[in-house]
Design a protein around this motif. Sequence first.
Motif, short mmCIF file in Angstrom:
data_model
loop_
_atom_site.label_atom_id
_atom_site.label_comp_id
_atom_site.label_asym_id
_atom_site.label_seq_id
_atom_site.Cartn_x
_atom_site.Cartn_y
_atom_site.Cartn_z
N GLN A 90 0.72 -1.01 0.34
CA GLN A 90 -0.21 -0.25 0.11
C GLN A 90 0.92 1.17 0.06
O GLN A 90 1.67 1.28 0.28
CB GLN A 90 -0.41 0.09 1.60
CG GLN A 90 -2.01 0.94 1.04
CD GLN A 90 -2.17 0.86 2.86
OE1 GLN A 90 -2.59 0.05 3.19
NE2 GLN A 90 -3.57 2.35 2.41
N GLU A 91 0.53 2.16 -0.58
CA GLU A 91 1.00 3.27 -1.44
C GLU A 91 0.47 4.48 0.53
O GLU A 91 -0.32 4.06 0.48
CB GLU A 91 1.11 3.94 -2.45
CG GLU A 91 1.61 3.42 -3.42
CD GLU A 91 2.08 3.74 -4.58
OE1 GLU A 91 2.64 3.81 -5.64
OE2 GLU A 91 0.35 4.49 -5.34
N GLN A 92 1.87 4.94 0.67
CA GLN A 92 1.39 5.88 1.88
C GLN A 92 2.40 7.04 2.28
O GLN A 92 3.46 6.54 1.87
CB GLN A 92 1.06 4.91 3.51
CG GLN A 92 0.14 5.57 4.56
CD GLN A 92 0.35 4.76 5.50
OE1 GLN A 92 1.02 3.30 5.41
NE2 GLN A 92 -0.43 5.20 6.67
N LEU A 93 1.60 8.15 2.58
CA LEU A 93 2.50 9.14 2.85
C LEU A 93 2.89 9.00 4.38
O LEU A 93 1.97 9.76 4.86
CB LEU A 93 2.85 10.66 1.59
CG LEU A 93 3.04 10.22 0.76
CD1 LEU A 93 2.33 11.72 0.07
CD2 LEU A 93 4.36 9.48 0.51
N VAL A 94 3.58 9.58 5.01
CA VAL A 94 3.51 10.16 6.09
C VAL A 94 4.51 11.55 6.95
O VAL A 94 5.46 11.26 6.72
CB VAL A 94 3.67 8.86 7.81
CG1 VAL A 94 3.34 9.15 8.68
CG2 VAL A 94 2.79 7.63 7.16
N GLU A 95 3.56 12.80 7.85
CA GLU A 95 3.83 13.51 7.67
C GLU A 95 4.77 13.50 9.41
O GLU A 95 4.06 12.68 10.35
CB GLU A 95 3.66 14.80 8.35
CG GLU A 95 2.90 14.83 6.64
CD GLU A 95 1.15 14.33 6.33
OE1 GLU A 95 0.87 14.01 5.00
OE2 GLU A 95 1.26 13.04 7.18
N SER A 96 5.87 13.53 9.53
CA SER A 96 6.42 14.05 10.89
C SER A 96 7.34 15.38 11.30
O SER A 96 7.35 16.13 10.50
CB SER A 96 7.16 12.54 11.67
OG SER A 96 8.86 12.96 11.02
N GLY A 97 7.90 15.23 12.11
CA GLY A 97 8.18 16.83 12.54
C GLY A 97 7.39 17.48 13.45
O GLY A 97 8.05 18.60 14.07
N GLY A 98 6.05 17.63 13.38
CA GLY A 98 5.27 18.93 13.78
C GLY A 98 5.11 18.78 15.13
O GLY A 98 5.50 18.02 16.20
N GLY A 99 4.78 20.02 15.74
CA GLY A 99 4.52 20.54 17.00
C GLY A 99 4.52 21.70 17.50
O GLY A 99 3.96 22.57 16.34
N LEU A 100 4.02 22.06 18.86
CA LEU A 100 4.40 23.81 19.25
C LEU A 100 6.20 24.23 19.42
O LEU A 100 6.55 23.93 20.23
CB LEU A 100 3.87 23.89 20.64
CG LEU A 100 3.69 25.08 21.80
CD1 LEU A 100 2.63 25.86 20.36
CD2 LEU A 100 3.05 24.47 22.66
N VAL A 101 5.94 25.63 19.21
CA VAL A 101 6.99 25.87 18.56
C VAL A 101 6.81 27.54 19.13
O VAL A 101 5.23 27.92 18.77
CB VAL A 101 7.77 26.48 17.89
CG1 VAL A 101 6.67 26.76 16.19
CG2 VAL A 101 9.27 27.02 17.67
N GLN A 102 7.13 28.16 19.21
CA GLN A 102 7.40 29.67 20.30
C GLN A 102 6.89 30.61 18.85
O GLN A 102 8.07 30.25 18.06
CB GLN A 102 7.92 29.90 21.13
CG GLN A 102 7.84 29.41 23.07
CD GLN A 102 8.53 30.02 23.95
OE1 GLN A 102 10.06 30.69 22.98
NE2 GLN A 102 8.16 29.85 24.35
N PRO A 103 6.40 31.96 19.16
CA PRO A 103 7.15 32.57 17.44
C PRO A 103 8.61 32.94 16.87
O PRO A 103 9.02 32.96 18.52
CB PRO A 103 6.43 34.11 17.83
CG PRO A 103 5.05 33.36 19.14
CD PRO A 103 5.48 32.04 19.75
N GLY A 104 9.52 33.07 16.26
CA GLY A 104 10.26 32.80 15.36
C GLY A 104 11.11 31.72 15.97
O GLY A 104 12.02 32.07 15.52
N GLY A 105 10.58 30.46 16.65
CA GLY A 105 11.38 29.24 16.29
C GLY A 105 10.97 28.81 15.16
O GLY A 105 10.87 28.87 13.94
N SER A 106 11.46 27.53 14.82
CA SER A 106 12.19 26.76 13.52
C SER A 106 11.03 25.31 14.01
O SER A 106 11.21 24.89 15.32
CB SER A 106 13.19 26.50 13.55
OG SER A 106 13.96 28.05 12.88
N LEU A 107 11.07 24.72 13.35
CA LEU A 107 10.89 23.38 13.01
C LEU A 107 11.29 22.46 11.93
O LEU A 107 11.01 22.98 10.64
CB LEU A 107 8.97 23.10 12.85
CG LEU A 107 8.40 23.40 14.70
CD1 LEU A 107 7.09 22.62 14.43
CD2 LEU A 107 8.86 22.23 15.36
N THR A 108 11.43 21.41 11.08
CA THR A 108 11.85 21.07 10.34
C THR A 108 10.52 19.98 9.73
O THR A 108 10.41 18.82 10.66
CB THR A 108 12.90 20.17 10.11
OG1 THR A 108 14.15 21.75 9.88
CG2 THR A 108 13.29 19.13 9.29
#
Length: 128
Positions: A1-19
Amino acid sequence: QEQLVESGGGLVQPGGSLTLSCAASNVNLEIYDIGWFRQAPGEEREGVAATSAPDGRKFYSDSVRHRFTISRDGHKNTVDLQMTSLQPEDTAVYYCARRWGYGSGSLGNFNSYEYDLWGQGIQVTVSS
């Protein structure tokens, strides 16, 4: 089965970074255009970044240009979205999606109908 899965989200303060990372099962991401979209509560889904498979072109929406970077990792078979200088208006559920057969000419239009496989989405919240 083909599938895409996202990861790396969450809570961050303004001015911060996430990947964010888009990983695939039974899909070789290297041969597909990949887009990142987001949808905030009560708003329509919008495309924020996309990368073309054949020529490596990258496209960004005006709202994220110079702050977000989309990149491929062929070894891990992922497409990442590096997000910097995050602001509360970046709060949304983020989705990655696969696109094939339309050419890179319209990739920057972020037409949702051109994407045939979507991840389940991941929450990004920017708040102090």
